[in-house]
Motif scaffolding. Sequence first.
Motif, mmCIF file in Angstrom:
data_model
loop_
_atom_site.group_PDB
_atom_site.id
_atom_site.type_symbol
_atom_site.label_atom_id
_atom_site.label_comp_id
_atom_site.label_asym_id
_atom_site.label_seq_id
_atom_site.Cartn_x
_atom_site.Cartn_y
_atom_site.Cartn_z
ATOM 1 N N UNK A 9 45.406 59.915 -16.021
ATOM 2 C CA UNK A 9 44.901 58.957 -17.290
ATOM 3 C C UNK A 9 44.655 57.779 -16.834
ATOM 4 N N UNK A 10 43.503 57.343 -17.639
ATOM 5 C CA UNK A 10 43.207 55.787 -17.413
ATOM 6 C C UNK A 10 43.286 55.257 -18.609
ATOM 7 N N UNK A 11 43.838 54.085 -18.586
ATOM 8 C CA UNK A 11 43.981 53.326 -19.946
ATOM 9 C C UNK A 11 42.791 52.629 -20.402
ATOM 10 N N UNK A 12 42.715 52.060 -21.721
ATOM 11 C CA UNK A 12 41.596 51.499 -21.945
ATOM 12 C C UNK A 12 41.710 50.130 -21.604
ATOM 13 N N UNK A 13 40.262 49.668 -21.172
ATOM 14 C CA UNK A 13 40.092 48.398 -20.767
ATOM 15 C C UNK A 13 39.086 47.661 -21.202
ATOM 16 N N UNK A 15 35.548 46.834 -22.313
ATOM 17 C CA UNK A 15 34.366 47.664 -22.029
ATOM 18 C C UNK A 15 34.616 48.815 -21.334
ATOM 19 N N UNK A 16 35.849 49.567 -21.629
ATOM 20 C CA UNK A 16 35.885 50.643 -20.914
ATOM 21 C C UNK A 16 37.046 51.434 -21.862
ATOM 22 N N UNK A 17 36.682 52.743 -22.156
ATOM 23 C CA UNK A 17 37.302 53.619 -23.256
ATOM 24 C C UNK A 17 38.471 54.199 -22.205
ATOM 25 N N UNK A 18 39.580 54.683 -23.071
ATOM 26 C CA UNK A 18 40.736 55.363 -22.219
ATOM 27 C C UNK A 18 40.208 56.797 -21.938
ATOM 28 N N UNK A 19 40.584 57.511 -20.880
ATOM 29 C CA UNK A 19 40.330 58.715 -20.636
ATOM 30 C C UNK A 19 41.545 59.502 -19.940
ATOM 31 N N UNK A 20 41.482 60.674 -20.462
ATOM 32 C CA UNK A 20 42.794 61.472 -19.941
ATOM 33 C C UNK A 20 42.380 63.048 -19.266
ATOM 34 N N UNK A 21 42.571 63.240 -18.338
ATOM 35 C CA UNK A 21 42.174 64.957 -17.614
ATOM 36 C C UNK A 21 43.670 65.456 -17.594
ATOM 37 N N UNK A 22 43.681 66.615 -18.159
ATOM 38 C CA UNK A 22 44.707 67.531 -18.362
ATOM 39 C C UNK A 22 44.255 68.891 -18.176
ATOM 40 N N UNK A 40 33.124 64.498 -18.495
ATOM 41 C CA UNK A 40 34.141 65.572 -18.939
ATOM 42 C C UNK A 40 35.272 65.838 -18.187
ATOM 43 N N UNK A 41 35.118 65.115 -16.801
ATOM 44 C CA UNK A 41 36.178 65.182 -15.655
ATOM 45 C C UNK A 41 35.954 66.024 -14.670
ATOM 46 N N UNK A 42 34.571 66.448 -14.486
ATOM 47 C CA UNK A 42 34.357 67.456 -13.387
ATOM 48 C C UNK A 42 34.654 66.895 -11.936
ATOM 49 N N UNK A 218 35.400 69.730 -21.197
ATOM 50 C CA UNK A 218 35.045 68.908 -22.281
ATOM 51 C C UNK A 218 36.163 67.796 -22.619
ATOM 52 N N UNK A 219 35.602 66.805 -22.335
ATOM 53 C CA UNK A 219 36.603 65.406 -22.545
ATOM 54 C C UNK A 219 38.005 65.658 -22.058
ATOM 55 N N UNK A 220 38.066 65.939 -20.714
ATOM 56 C CA UNK A 220 39.056 66.312 -19.852
ATOM 57 C C UNK A 220 40.119 67.425 -20.031
ATOM 58 N N UNK A 221 39.488 68.367 -20.950
ATOM 59 C CA UNK A 221 40.125 69.469 -21.171
ATOM 60 C C UNK A 221 39.701 70.757 -20.626
ATOM 61 N N UNK A 222 40.133 71.897 -20.354
ATOM 62 C CA UNK A 222 39.548 73.084 -20.102
ATOM 63 C C UNK A 222 39.665 74.091 -21.208
ATOM 64 N N UNK A 223 38.128 74.064 -21.791
ATOM 65 C CA UNK A 223 38.028 74.715 -23.251
ATOM 66 C C UNK A 223 37.855 76.148 -22.859
ATOM 67 N N UNK A 224 37.284 76.707 -21.736
ATOM 68 C CA UNK A 224 37.025 78.084 -21.488
ATOM 69 C C UNK A 224 36.650 78.443 -20.142
#
Length: 362
Positions: A9-13, A15-22, A40-42, A218-224
């Motif tokens: 995870x990267x917290x919001x800062x 001019x930078x939105x939070x991002x979470x890879x799981x 997407x986190x690739x 997609x957005x840090x998640x494995x969707x398929x």
Amino acid sequence: MIRARIRKSFPARAESAAFSLDVDFSTSLGVTVLFGPSGAGKTLTLDIVAGFVRADEGRVMLDEEILFDGATQVHLAPHARHCGYVFQNYALFPHMTMRENLNFAATCAGSRTRKPRLERHRKVNEMIERFRLEDVAGRRPNEVSGGQKQRCSIARALIGEPKVLLLDEPARGLDAPLRAELYAVLRQVRAEFGTPIVLVTHDLEECLELGDEMLVLREGKLVQSGQPVRVLDQPANVEVARLMGIFNILEAQITALDPANKTSRVRVSDFELNGPYFPGKLRGDRIWLCVRPELLTARPRDGKPGSNQVPVQLGRIIDKPGGVRLEFSGGIFVDMPRAEFEPGRHNKEWIVQFPPDALRAL
């Protein structure tokens, strides 16, 4: 084979939105493609596997070796992971020739693969020959073409005999001939070296060209996940279909289901279409109907629409290699050969045929 369970995870800062890879995944013994849009986190996933970024939680294993384990604080350094890495910008040393770049990689190989000096010299010569670098081996990176830099970068990543080859968007910025050359090189790597490959891309054609397994992020998640042709044929949901970028996605309602005959009826706007049976769906359900443009057919309108035909107006013509994509009213797209389209080019009123077996419910 890589088996990974990763959280970062990267917290919001400012001019930078939070991002979470799981993500939780395993790779195949062939080519595994990490597919998804930018952000997407690739690349982050690839960098965590390579050891350039430390995950917050989880575990990463390569064959039976633990590369990272958050619970026991195991975190092997990148050079100890036996991963070959090909960067987007090649990352060749600019002050070294092609040969010197390969020599450096052979000299710095880990204890598992480091060979005596004469053997390293033989290995460098072998890689120069295999990757067709004989004519540029004495040149520096700024003196060779993009394709030659790409081949040298792949050769350098393989010279230490890694257990897996990681590539971050290797075809990015390459024109069509160089892209075809890269694909040929990667097929050569699979055939001659037998090294499993994990490749990052947002290009669907690249997935289909190279991939044995496809992981959609997609957005840090494995969707398929699955074979590329299977994912293409049956996306898991609307988001995946939209990520693929090649689908007609239409709002519809199921008006009839016949499990005995494996058929259905769906209403799209003011028209009803025959379709396949949709397991798990009920009559009256509102669904997204998904169908690929190349599976539809179209012709200029010359009478009343028949079964599974929808009258539409031609809005836009998009030229493609070997054909055209027609954009019709209602957000319907059809791909067809140019020779079939030309006789009806000036018609505005068309009929689109929906084959029942091509329809997918999301």
